[in-house]
Every structure is written in structure tokens, then in C-alpha cells.
Motif scaffolding. Structure first.
Motif, PDB file in Angstrom:
ATOM      1  N   ALA B  27       0.842  -1.195   0.000  1.00 21.06           N
ATOM      2  CA  ALA B  27       0.000   0.000   0.000  1.00 21.06           C
ATOM      3  C   ALA B  27       0.878   1.245   0.000  1.00 21.06           C
ATOM      4  N   HIS B  28       1.924   1.178   0.790  1.00 20.94           N
ATOM      5  CA  HIS B  28       2.816   2.335   0.835  1.00 20.94           C
ATOM      6  C   HIS B  28       3.505   2.536  -0.523  1.00 20.94           C
ATOM      7  N   LEU B  29       3.910   1.435  -1.111  1.00 19.07           N
ATOM      8  CA  LEU B  29       4.588   1.536  -2.408  1.00 19.07           C
ATOM      9  C   LEU B  29       3.657   2.154  -3.453  1.00 19.07           C
ATOM     10  N   ALA B  30       2.406   1.768  -3.347  1.00 21.52           N
ATOM     11  CA  ALA B  30       1.459   2.305  -4.327  1.00 21.52           C
ATOM     12  C   ALA B  30       1.321   3.809  -4.190  1.00 21.52           C
ATOM     13  N   ALA B  31       1.532   4.280  -2.980  1.00 20.63           N
ATOM     14  CA  ALA B  31       1.299   5.704  -2.734  1.00 20.63           C
ATOM     15  C   ALA B  31       2.580   6.532  -2.786  1.00 20.63           C
ATOM     16  N   CYS B  32       3.714   5.887  -2.623  1.00 19.48           N
ATOM     17  CA  CYS B  32       4.947   6.663  -2.443  1.00 19.48           C
ATOM     18  C   CYS B  32       5.908   6.410  -3.602  1.00 19.48           C
ATOM     19  N   ALA B  33       6.076   7.406  -4.422  1.00 18.31           N
ATOM     20  CA  ALA B  33       6.943   7.261  -5.593  1.00 18.31           C
ATOM     21  C   ALA B  33       8.396   7.060  -5.178  1.00 18.31           C
ATOM     22  N   GLU B  34       8.746   7.710  -4.105  1.00 19.70           N
ATOM     23  CA  GLU B  34      10.135   7.604  -3.657  1.00 19.70           C
ATOM     24  C   GLU B  34      10.478   6.154  -3.291  1.00 19.70           C
ATOM     25  N   CYS B  35       9.574   5.528  -2.544  1.00 19.25           N
ATOM     26  CA  CYS B  35       9.832   4.149  -2.139  1.00 19.25           C
ATOM     27  C   CYS B  35       9.724   3.199  -3.336  1.00 19.25           C
ATOM     28  N   ARG B  36       8.836   3.547  -4.254  1.00 15.70           N
ATOM     29  CA  ARG B  36       8.753   2.713  -5.462  1.00 15.70           C
ATOM     30  C   ARG B  36      10.081   2.732  -6.200  1.00 15.70           C
ATOM     31  N   ALA B  37      10.686   3.891  -6.258  1.00 13.48           N
ATOM     32  CA  ALA B  37      11.977   3.993  -6.928  1.00 13.48           C
ATOM     33  C   ALA B  37      13.019   3.151  -6.195  1.00 13.48           C
ATOM     34  N   ARG B  38      12.964   3.209  -4.869  1.00 12.12           N
ATOM     35  CA  ARG B  38      13.916   2.403  -4.106  1.00 12.12           C
ATOM     36  C   ARG B  38      13.613   0.915  -4.263  1.00 12.12           C
ATOM     37  N   PHE B  39      12.340   0.614  -4.382  1.00 11.09           N
ATOM     38  CA  PHE B  39      11.956  -0.786  -4.608  1.00 11.09           C
ATOM     39  C   PHE B  39      12.542  -1.278  -5.931  1.00 11.09           C
ATOM     40  N   GLU B  40      12.422  -0.449  -6.938  1.00 13.46           N
ATOM     41  CA  GLU B  40      12.981  -0.819  -8.246  1.00 13.46           C
ATOM     42  C   GLU B  40      14.491  -0.995  -8.149  1.00 13.46           C
ATOM     43  N   GLU B  41      15.090  -0.104  -7.389  1.00 13.60           N
ATOM     44  CA  GLU B  41      16.543  -0.181  -7.229  1.00 13.60           C
ATOM     45  C   GLU B  41      16.924  -1.480  -6.510  1.00 13.60           C
ATOM     46  N   ALA B  42      16.178  -1.779  -5.444  1.00 12.87           N
ATOM     47  CA  ALA B  42      16.455  -3.003  -4.685  1.00 12.87           C
ATOM     48  C   ALA B  42      16.267  -4.221  -5.571  1.00 12.87           C
ATOM     49  N   ARG B  43      15.246  -4.138  -6.413  1.00 16.16           N
ATOM     50  CA  ARG B  43      14.992  -5.275  -7.304  1.00 16.16           C
ATOM     51  C   ARG B  43      16.136  -5.434  -8.296  1.00 16.16           C
ATOM     52  N   ALA B  44      16.634  -4.318  -8.790  1.00 17.08           N
ATOM     53  CA  ALA B  44      17.747  -4.379  -9.734  1.00 17.08           C
ATOM     54  C   ALA B  44      18.986  -4.959  -9.047  1.00 17.08           C
ATOM     55  N   PHE B  45      19.223  -4.533  -7.808  1.00 12.65           N
ATOM     56  CA  PHE B  45      20.373  -5.071  -7.085  1.00 12.65           C
ATOM     57  C   PHE B  45      20.215  -6.572  -6.872  1.00 12.65           C
ATOM     58  N   LEU B  46      19.018  -6.967  -6.516  1.00 10.00           N
ATOM     59  CA  LEU B  46      18.769  -8.390  -6.295  1.00 10.00           C
ATOM     60  C   LEU B  46      19.054  -9.172  -7.572  1.00 10.00           C
ATOM     61  N   ALA B  47      18.509  -8.671  -8.665  1.00  8.45           N
ATOM     62  CA  ALA B  47      18.673  -9.381  -9.938  1.00  8.45           C
ATOM     63  C   ALA B  47      20.144  -9.457 -10.324  1.00  8.45           C
ATOM     64  N   GLN B  48      20.835  -8.347 -10.154  1.00  8.62           N
ATOM     65  CA  GLN B  48      22.240  -8.325 -10.558  1.00  8.62           C
ATOM     66  C   GLN B  48      23.085  -9.187  -9.633  1.00  8.62           C
ATOM     67  N   ALA B  49      22.803  -9.104  -8.334  1.00  7.01           N
ATOM     68  CA  ALA B  49      23.570  -9.922  -7.394  1.00  7.01           C
ATOM     69  C   ALA B  49      23.357 -11.398  -7.691  1.00  7.01           C
ATOM     70  N   THR B  50      22.121 -11.762  -7.996  1.00  3.24           N
ATOM     71  CA  THR B  50      21.826 -13.151  -8.330  1.00  3.24           C
ATOM     72  C   THR B  50      22.595 -13.578  -9.569  1.00  3.24           C
ATOM     73  N   ASP B  51      22.595 -12.696 -10.532  1.00  8.99           N
ATOM     74  CA  ASP B  51      23.296 -12.981 -11.772  1.00  8.99           C
ATOM     75  C   ASP B  51      24.793 -13.133 -11.514  1.00  8.99           C
ATOM     76  N   LEU B  52      25.322 -12.233 -10.701  1.00 14.91           N
ATOM     77  CA  LEU B  52      26.757 -12.274 -10.418  1.00 14.91           C
ATOM     78  C   LEU B  52      27.119 -13.569  -9.692  1.00 14.91           C
ATOM     79  N   LEU B  53      26.296 -13.960  -8.731  1.00 14.12           N
ATOM     80  CA  LEU B  53      26.594 -15.194  -8.000  1.00 14.12           C
ATOM     81  C   LEU B  53      26.566 -16.380  -8.943  1.00 14.12           C
TER      82      LEU B  53
END
Lengths: 160, 454
Positions: B27-53
Motif C-alpha cells: 500500500a505504501h509503495l502504491a502511494a509513495c513514488a520515492e519508495c517505489r523507486a527504491r523498490f525498483e533499485e532493490a529489485r535491480a540489485f537483487l537481480a544483478q547480485a543473483t546474476d553475479l553469484l
């Protein structure tokens, strides 16, 4: 136990040590210990013991480890039909390993455990952390790994 | 609530948040663009870290970290999908605007990209963003899953394995014939049987090499067993010393899958390997995917003597069936790659929105869906409507175009107000995919998103 965890343990240890043969040895050692004192919750236990063994072993033979990894890389590289691609992959693996080495032991372990499909509960149990701390630990570990890798790509391997 | 911290974002990405926690964060993500951006960033880090491993495993072990979607199977499917979608038929029966039909083409071609993108090194920030956007939503979840693909370098060992088996079988028969020819000569002329091994070795794709061995060869095999087959019987015994690999194969640890497959069905693997085209291996491995019952699928497929392009869809078709056997009674998180695979290679997404998570669950949980088939659910967060849930089921294998799907006819758009205040829009698209979009708001608002599904 062996059937279920041998593969994941060897993979975890290979990622941790960079040396498949040593990973196999360490995995055997983990199972020996598991037989000596059967764990009640084997999954985090096995992974925790494996990571501890890898850490101790790594301290003893940090130098030798790199040498072995290099040898292994050369051996497998020479036996494949596409040396260029192999080389690139090995270079990348080396860069990732170097990036992984910049992480703290906890961050690195959490990352490797997660990659083996461990839940936050299991990671917390294996590393002796609170479950609530795992998300933060992983967030930091992921970010640092990627940033360390990028930094490396930007300097040492910038030509690629 | 205050902003969501990185730990919560990662816990959400890892599927570790409990229901109420998740709802709060979403719910917060839906309302907060700032956190959505951080969510996207976290997702990118997760994806890249997974790929790197995954890169740490070295080339020999690469498939382990590759997406569960068979990357060998997916690329060939892409052109086919695009061909189908370009027939233009869906344009006529698409319930939404013609725009949807037009962009379907792009989407159908685009979707398999994650599979191929996964194997590339992350050196380019743009590539990284792009692939992270559509791909490993829950990358780390995917790792433990077995990879279904087998890159070339992985195929080589299994081919060697298969070739060894073929040679061993041939040698065994040869030796058998030598030993038994004297005995058999009393009854039968010795001329014909000695041809068997040569035949098998020369023509390993023939059914005779498989489990459906002809009467002659099975007789020969039976005669052979007591003596000359010993070397052939021994390998299983040796492997018996290593039960882990057998069970690992069953537990879907890809590392030992090739030997595991050979163990379950030695003849078939030999057969597949001897095809040397590599496609047979691909076929087997595509079947031996992330689903525990995959060995069955692989076995079921391998006897097929002709390896054609049709194998890839068949492999994919086998997987949803297998998945149902283990489908939980609730929705569970899956990766986007797995979702694409479950959707037979193409998936409907809401244009311009980032998926929060991807799930799969039995159709019985979704009103209007075919209860016996899995539903892929993609959850989005929209700034005004909050959570948007897009459910979809692929067309039945034998479904005719223009036929009803789960009671809906092409062109129908069924809008229902749910007791919980949400609005559910159901329709089927041009390719017979059953879709359901649920959101909180006015029916027209929800329907506006229907037009963005492609």
C-alpha cells in the motif's frame, strides 16, 4: 541427508571458495560432522558448518586458493572448444569473486545462503542473527556486491 | 506509515513478508513514488547480485544460475509466437482497442528476452535496467530451482556420457554374441543376431535402442544379462554408491541431472546423445525442468524418435501439467521467467506499470478461471487504484480460435463488482488467453487498464 544436501553444499562451497575440488572435500567434511552429531534442523546447520569450514580453510590457504582457482580455470578453459568465451566467463567469475571478497563474512554468507534457497529463518539460524535483520543484511550485501563488481569493472577490467 | 526500509523491500522481493506486512508495504509503495523507486533499485540489485553469484559457478555449472525458463527452448519459440500473433486474427476479436493487438506482436517477441538476457554479463547499465525490469523479479528465489536449459558446454559431457553408454551397450552385445554364438548355434543360425549390436550402434535413434526394443533385441538382452552385460549392470551399482545424485536428480538439482537422467533411462539418454544434434538433450532437459515430476516428463518425451521444432512446445506443454501435481492450494511467488514458461512462452502485462510480484496458483482460487489449471497472477501497484491484480491462463492446448474460454466468448468483457469493493474485469484475448483484472475503483478506471494489457 547426503542425497538432499550434497549438491547444494558443493555449490555453496564452490561459490564461496572458488575451487570445486576443495568444495567437494569440505562438503565431505560437513557430512562427517553431521554424522558425528546429527543436527535437528539440518539445512541451516549444514550450511553454517560449511561456511565456517570454508572460512577457516580460506584463512589457512588464502594464497593457495587463488592458485588453485587459477589452475582449475586454466584446466577447464583449455578443454573447451570456445576458449574466448570461457576466458571471458572466468574473468567475470574472478571479478565477481573479488567483489564477493570485499563483503563482510556475514553479508557474504547471507548472500550465498539465500542463493541456495534458504529462507530468512534459515539464514538467521545459520548466521546467528535475528530474522528481522536478514532483509537489511541482504539489502546491504546485494548492493555492495553489485557496487564492488561495478567498481571493478570500471577500473581493472574497464577495457572490456 | 513512514517510508519502507531496504530490509522490508528486500523481504518483499524475497517473498518473506507476512500477509499484513506485505499489504502495508505494498500500500505504501502504491502511494509513495520515492519508495517505489527504491523498490525498483532493490529489485535491480537483487537481480544483478543473483546474476553475479551465478557467474561464480563457472561455465560448467552455468545452467544452475540461469533462469528456469529453458533458454534453449525459448528463443526458437519467439519467432513462432510472433508469426502466430501476426496472423492479425486477434485484431478482430480483441476486446480492447486495436492498439492492444498491434503491440501484442512486440510483446510476444519481447517476452522471451529475459531468458537470453540472463546469460549476458552485466556490464552495461542500460542493459541491466532493462533486463532487471522484466526479468528476475525474485531472482534469488529462482536460484534453488533447477535450470531447465543446457547450454552447449553442458551438453558436451552428457553427450559424452550417452556415447559411452551406446558404446558399452554395443560392446556388451558384441561380447555376448561371441560368448553365446556357440551355444545358440545349436538352435539358430548365428548369422542374424550378431548384426544386432552393429545395428544399434549405427542407428541409435531407432526404437531398438530405446526401451521399446524389439522382440529380437530384448531376447538378446535377456540372454546377455547373466554374463556379458556385467559391465553394463555395474555402472548402476557404482552409481548406487552415490545415491545422492539419484535423489538430487529427483530433487531437481541440475548439477547431476545428466547422469541422473542417464540412470533413469539409460537407453533413452544414449539415444538422445547419439542424435548429436543436441536438440534431443535440449528436449529432455526442457522437460526435466523446475518441476519435481520432471523426470517423468523427460522420460515421456524421450522415446519420440523424431526431434523437430515441435519438441519445444511439447516440453512446455508438459510442464504446466506437471506443475499442477505439485501446485499448492495458495498462490506462491514465482519468477517472471517461470510465469512466462507457464504461460507457454508469452505473458500479458500492463503496459507502463512495473509488476510488484508474480505468483502462480490453482485456478480454483480465481472466480471464472478454469479450476483445474494454474493461474499466473501479476500484482501491480497503481498510484490511484492501489493494488491491481492481473490473472491469466493460457489457452487449452486443443482450444479452437473463436471458441469460449471458461465461459467467455472472444469479444466479451465481463465486469463484476466484488463483495470486497473491488471491480473485476474478465475477458479473453485474441489467442484464447483468459484474463482477469481486479482493482479497487470505478469500473471504467479498471477497464482503462484492460486496454493497457498486452
Amino acid at each position: 541427508l547426503y542425497a538432499e544436501y550434497h549438491g547444494p553444499l558443493v555449490r555453496l562451497l564452490t561459490r564461496r571458495t572458488g575451487d570445486p575440488a576443495r568444495a567437494e572435500d569440505l562438503a565431505q567434511e560437513v557430512f562427517v560432522r553431521a554424522m558425528e552429531s546429527p543436527p535437528s534442523n539440518p539445512r541451516p546447520w549444514l550450511f553454517a558448518v560449511a561456511l565456517n569450514l570454508a572460512r577457516d580453510d580460506g584463512r589457512r590457504a588464502a594464497r593457495q586458493e587463488r592458485h588453485l582457482a587459477l589452475l582449475a580455470a586454466e584446466q577447464s578453459g583449455s578443454s573447451t572448444p570456445s576458449p574466448d568465451r570461457e576466458l571471458e566467463q572466468h574473468e567475470r567469475a574472478a571479478a565477481v569473486r573479488a567483489a564477493l571478497d570485499t563483503l563482510t563474512e556475514t553479508d557474504r554468507s547471507a548472500l550465498l545462503l539465500k542463493a541456495e534457497g534458504c529462507s530468512y529463518d534459515e539464514i538467521a539460524s545459520a548466521l546467528g542473527l535475528a530474522k528481522g535483520a536478514i532483509g537489511t543484511t541482504l539489502a546491504r550485501a546485494r548492493r555492495r556486491l553489485v557496487e564492488a563488481y561495478r567498481a571493478r569493472e570500471g577500473t581493472g577490467d574497464g577495457a572490456r | 506509515m513512514g517510508h519502507v526500509d531496504d530490509g522490508q523491500l528486500n523481504a518483499l522481493l524475497d517473498g518473506e513478508l507476512s500477509g499484513p506486512e506485505r499489504q502495508t508495504v505494498e500500500a505504501h509503495l502504491a502511494a509513495c513514488a520515492e519508495c517505489r523507486a527504491r523498490f525498483e533499485e532493490a529489485r535491480a540489485f537483487l537481480a544483478q547480485a543473483t546474476d553475479l553469484l551465478g557467474a561464480l559457478d563457472g561455465p560448467a555449472a552455468r545452467p544452475r544460475s540461469a533462469p528456469a525458463t529453458p533458454s534453449v527452448a525459448a528463443p526458437p519459440s519467439a519467432p513462432r509466437l510472433s508469426t502466430v500473433s501476426r496472423t492479425g486474427k486477434e485484431r478482430a476479436i480483441e476486446p480492447g482497442a486495436p492498439r492492444i493487438a498491434a503491440t501484442h506482436q512486440e510483446r510476444a517477441v519481447d517476452v522471451p528476452e529475459p531468458a537470453t538476457a540472463q546469460s549476458k554479463a552485466i556490464t552495461d547499465a542500460d542493459l541491466t535496467r532493462k533486463s532487471a525490469a522484466i526479468r528476475p523479479l525474485f531472482g534469488s528465489k529462482r536460484l534453488p530451482e533447477p535450470a531447465a536449459d543446457t547450454p552447449v558446454e553442458r551438453r558436451l559431457p552428457s553427450l559424452a556420457w550417452a556415447a559411452m553408454l551406446v558404446l558399452a551397450v554395443g560392446a556388451g552385445w558384441m561380447a555376448n554374441e561371441v560368448l553365446h554364438s556357440g551355444r545358440r548355434a545349436q538352435v539358430v543360425a548365428t548369422g542374424a543376431p550378431p548384426q544386432q549390436p552393429a545395428e544399434v550402434a549405427a542407428n541409435p535413434t531407432a526404437p531398438a535402442a530405446g526401451t521399446t526394443a524389439g522382440p529380437t533385441s530384448s531376447t538378446a538382452r535377456q540372454q546377455a544379462r547373466p554374463t556379458v552385460r556385467t559391465p553394463l549392470i555395474k555402472p548402476p551399482a557404482e552409481r548406487g554408491d552415490k545415491p545422492p545424485s539419484a535423489d538430487e536428480a529427483a530433487a531437481n538439482i541440475p548439477r547431476d541431472r545428466p547422469p541422473g537422467a542417464a540412470r533413469t533411462e539409460p537407453a533413452n539418454t544414449a539415444e538422445a546423445g547419439a542424435l548429436a544434434a543436441g536438440r534431443a538433450t535440449q528436449q529432455g532437459n526442457a522437460g526435466a525442468g523446475a518441476i519435481p515430476s520432471a523426470p517423468t516428463a523427460a522420460v515421456a518425451q524421450s522415446p519420440a524418435p523424431s526431434v523437430t521444432d515441435a519438441t519445444a512446445p511439447r516440453a512446455r506443454a508438459a510442464q504446466p501439467a506437471a506443475a499442477r501435481l505439485v501446485a499448492p492450494a495458495t498462490f506462491r511467488l514465482i519468477s517472471m521467467d517461470e510465469a512466462v514458461r507457464r504461460q507457454s512462452g508469452t505473458i500479458r502485462l500492463i503496459d507502463g506499470l512495473q509488476p510488484l510480484r508474480v505468483e502462480a496458483g490453482p485456478g480454483s482460487l480465481v472466480p471464472g478461471a478454469a479450476p483445474t489449471r494454474d493461474v499466473v497472477r501479476i500484482v501491480y501497484a497503481d498510484a490511484t487504484l492501489g493494488a491491481l491484480t492481473l490473472d491469466q491462463q493460457p489457452a487449452e492446448a486443443g482450444a479452437r480460435e473463436g471458441a469460449s474460454v471458461n465461459g467467455l466468448m472472444p469479444g466479451d468483457t465481463l465486469v463484476t463488482a466484488q463483495p470486497d469493493g473491488t471491480v473485476r474485469v474478465r475477458w479473453i484475448d485474441g489467442k484464447g488467453y483468459w484474463l482477469s483484472l481486479t482493482g479497487r475503483g470505478e469500473a471504467d478506471d479498471v477497464r482503462a487498464f484492460v486496454e493497457r494489457v498486452r
